[in-house]
Design an enzyme around this catalytic site. Structure first.
Site, short mmCIF file in Angstrom:
data_model
loop_
_atom_site.label_atom_id
_atom_site.label_comp_id
_atom_site.label_asym_id
_atom_site.label_seq_id
_atom_site.Cartn_x
_atom_site.Cartn_y
_atom_site.Cartn_z
N ASN A 1 -2.01 6.09 -4.57
CA ASN A 1 -1.57 4.94 -5.10
C ASN A 1 -2.62 4.06 -5.42
O ASN A 1 -2.59 2.80 -5.55
CB ASN A 1 -0.40 4.15 -4.26
CG ASN A 1 0.78 4.92 -3.58
OD1 ASN A 1 1.20 5.51 -4.77
ND2 ASN A 1 1.11 4.99 -2.56
N LYS B 1 -2.90 -0.22 -1.91
CA LYS B 1 -2.35 0.54 -3.02
C LYS B 1 -3.32 0.40 -4.31
O LYS B 1 -4.52 0.76 -4.00
CB LYS B 1 -0.79 0.56 -3.22
CG LYS B 1 -0.31 1.11 -2.14
CD LYS B 1 1.45 1.00 -2.33
CE LYS B 1 2.02 1.98 -1.00
NZ LYS B 1 3.30 1.43 -0.87
N HIS C 1 4.07 -2.09 -5.70
CA HIS C 1 3.53 -1.26 -6.90
C HIS C 1 3.66 -2.19 -8.04
O HIS C 1 3.40 -1.52 -9.38
CB HIS C 1 4.52 -0.01 -7.12
CG HIS C 1 4.63 0.75 -5.86
ND1 HIS C 1 3.50 1.60 -5.69
CD2 HIS C 1 5.44 1.10 -4.93
CE1 HIS C 1 3.95 2.47 -4.65
NE2 HIS C 1 5.02 1.82 -3.94
N HIS D 1 12.70 0.01 -0.42
CA HIS D 1 11.78 0.70 0.49
C HIS D 1 12.13 0.68 1.92
O HIS D 1 12.82 -0.28 2.36
CB HIS D 1 10.41 0.17 0.33
CG HIS D 1 9.25 0.87 0.81
ND1 HIS D 1 8.98 0.61 2.25
CD2 HIS D 1 8.51 1.95 0.68
CE1 HIS D 1 7.68 1.51 2.52
NE2 HIS D 1 7.67 2.37 1.55
N GLU E 1 12.45 -4.90 -5.02
CA GLU E 1 11.13 -4.39 -5.33
C GLU E 1 10.91 -4.81 -6.90
O GLU E 1 12.18 -4.80 -7.51
CB GLU E 1 10.90 -3.16 -5.18
CG GLU E 1 11.18 -2.67 -3.80
CD GLU E 1 10.99 -1.33 -3.53
OE1 GLU E 1 10.27 -0.48 -4.11
OE2 GLU E 1 11.27 -0.59 -2.41
N SER F 1 9.55 2.19 -5.89
CA SER F 1 8.22 3.10 -5.58
C SER F 1 8.44 4.45 -5.84
O SER F 1 7.55 5.21 -6.02
CB SER F 1 7.96 2.83 -3.91
OG SER F 1 8.95 3.30 -3.23
C1 LIG Z 1 3.88 1.46 0.42
C2 LIG Z 1 5.09 0.50 0.39
C3 LIG Z 1 5.17 -0.77 1.29
C4 LIG Z 1 4.38 -0.56 2.84
O1 LIG Z 1 2.93 -0.89 2.34
P1 LIG Z 1 1.89 -0.48 3.19
O2 LIG Z 1 0.62 -1.44 3.03
O3 LIG Z 1 1.63 0.78 2.79
O4 LIG Z 1 2.39 -0.56 4.57
C5 LIG Z 1 6.08 -1.65 1.24
N1 LIG Z 1 6.95 -1.53 0.35
C6 LIG Z 1 6.78 -0.82 -1.02
C7 LIG Z 1 7.59 -0.63 -1.98
C8 LIG Z 1 5.98 0.30 -0.67
O5 LIG Z 1 6.02 1.23 -1.66
#
Ligand SMILES: *Cc1c(COP(=O)(O)O)cnc(C)c1O
Length: 376
Positions: free
Chosen positions: A44, A234, A203, A130, A171, A175
């Site tokens: 990512n 990410k 994202h 998520h 979101e 993701s």
């Molecule tokens: C990866 C992700 C998270 C968590 O974030 P981290 O910093 O990896 O713990 C939260 N929400 C979504 C949509 C994600 O893809």
């Protein structure tokens, strides 16, 4: 009493067993696995910032100036200046009064959602949200109502019948599907029904919007979203999570968010790298990296109409777990790391390849993957 071996056996039978794959030399676009160099389409790190000299330099300087660890919760032995610099910067970029950072995105959700709503309240959650949003919603004790993915009619019905304080959680860029929520419509619904909106931009940040702040920026809606969440781990290449919100919510979260209060603060070097990432994102070089990512995406996919920038997540839904595993294994043989994503990360029967593109990929990398996918 059944044994863990029994559970493992069942997972394996259903094609759902997960194992850790040991890799080394993670230098996008490649990664080393079992002595072979693979082209990595699983990261990512959409802009290639995790290896950027500016982030490494900032983290190294912080290691020298502050040491390796933060040694206590920010509420116990003082809250380091670096955290405050980062939070001020995020608040400004998000056009919010304040921001609070956490160790990662997961603990941001787990700490903040149960602090925002409780037993007598309602959470309305997109079906494809998520895992950390689902877990946090359950932990809050609020009544949990789920609407089918992006279904505005159902969302409206749930808003009409909701009790107590109501929090919509969704979101910006999903993701595992790379599609977007209908943000304008959700903002207008949340206003009509007096609900609060919690938007996870994990994202979206780094990619969408004029300065890479996400979908809320793209639609000029930042000021109208009560809670803008995201990760620094990410596209921003560091680690950490943030929540941008009002001053009052910020002040209350400091008193109630248990993952903040009862956990040692993240290492200062992580915070320094995040600060450097945000500075870079706003620079001409950041702009160039975002353009290069968009060029790579364009070479791969037709674009979503009327959207200036396109998400870098490309799913190829294959259905059966075995089909996704076989496709991933066959790509691995060809020299590509593309993960198979299965239940419970995605709904049953929708196992898929999840391809993520980065500015660090060359046009040749993209071309070769397209060829390999076509001949699967
Ligand atoms: C990866 C992700 C998270 C968590 O974030 P981290 O910093 O990896 O713990 C939260 N929400 C979504 C949509 C994600 O893809």
């Amino acid at each position: 009493m059944s044994k863990p071996e029994d559970e493992l056996g069942k997972l394996e039978q259903r094609g759902l067993l997960r194992r850790l794959r040991q890799i080394s030399n993670p230098h996008l676009p490649t990664v080393e696995f079992e002595g072979r160099k693979l082209i990595n389409f699983s990261s990512n790190d959409y802009l290639g910032l995790a290896q950027h000299p500016a982030l490494i330099e900032a983290a190294t300087k912080a290691l020298r100036d502050y040491g390796t660890g933060s040694t206590a919760s920010r509420l116990v032995c003082g809250s380091l200046d670096l955290f405050h610099q980062l939070e001020e910067k995020i608040a400004k970029l998000k056009k919010a009064e304040a921001a609070l950072t956490f160790a990662n995105g997961y603990s941001t959700a787990m700490g903040s959602i149960p602090a925002i709503v409780g037993k007598s309240d309602t959470i309305i959650l997109d079906k494809l949200a998520h895992a950390c949003l689902i877990d946090a919603a359950k932990l809050s004790g609020a009544t949990l109502r789920i609407f089918p993915h992006n279904d505005l009619n159902k969302l409206k019905k749930l808003l009409i019948s909701s009790k107590g304080r109501t929090l919509i959680i969704t979101e910006s860029v999903f993701s595992m599907d790379g599609d977007l929520c209908p943000l304008k419509e959700i903002v207008s619904l949340k206003k009509d029904y007096g609900a609060l909106l919690f938007l996870d931009e994990a994202h979206g940040v780094g990619i969408l919007g004029d300065t890479g702040q996400g979908l809320a920026e793209e639609f000029n809606l930042q000021g109208q979203i009560d809670f803008q969440m995201g990760t620094l781990g990410k596209a921003l290449g560091s680690a950490g999570g943030y929540l941008a919100t009002s001053q009052a919510w910020h002040d209350l979260l400091i008193n109630k968010a248990r993952s903040l209060i009862y956990s040692t603060a993240p290492p200062p070097s992580q915070v320094a790298a995040s600060l450097a990432a945000l500075t870079l994102l706003g620079s001409p070089e950041g702009q160039k990296l975002r353009e290069r990512l968009q060029e790579n995406i364009s070479a791969f996919e037709s674009r979503i109409p009327n959207l200036k920038s396109h998400p870098p997540i490309i799913p190829r839904v294959l259905g059966e777990n075995s089909a996704a595993l076989a496709a991933s294994a066959s790509l691995l043989k060809e020299g590509f790391l593309v993960p198979a994503i299965r239940y419970p990360t995605v709904p049953r029967g929708t196992a898929r390849l999840r391809i993520t593109l980065s500015a660090a990929h060359s046009p040749e990398n993209i071309h070769h993957l397209k060829e390999a996918l076509a001949s699967l």
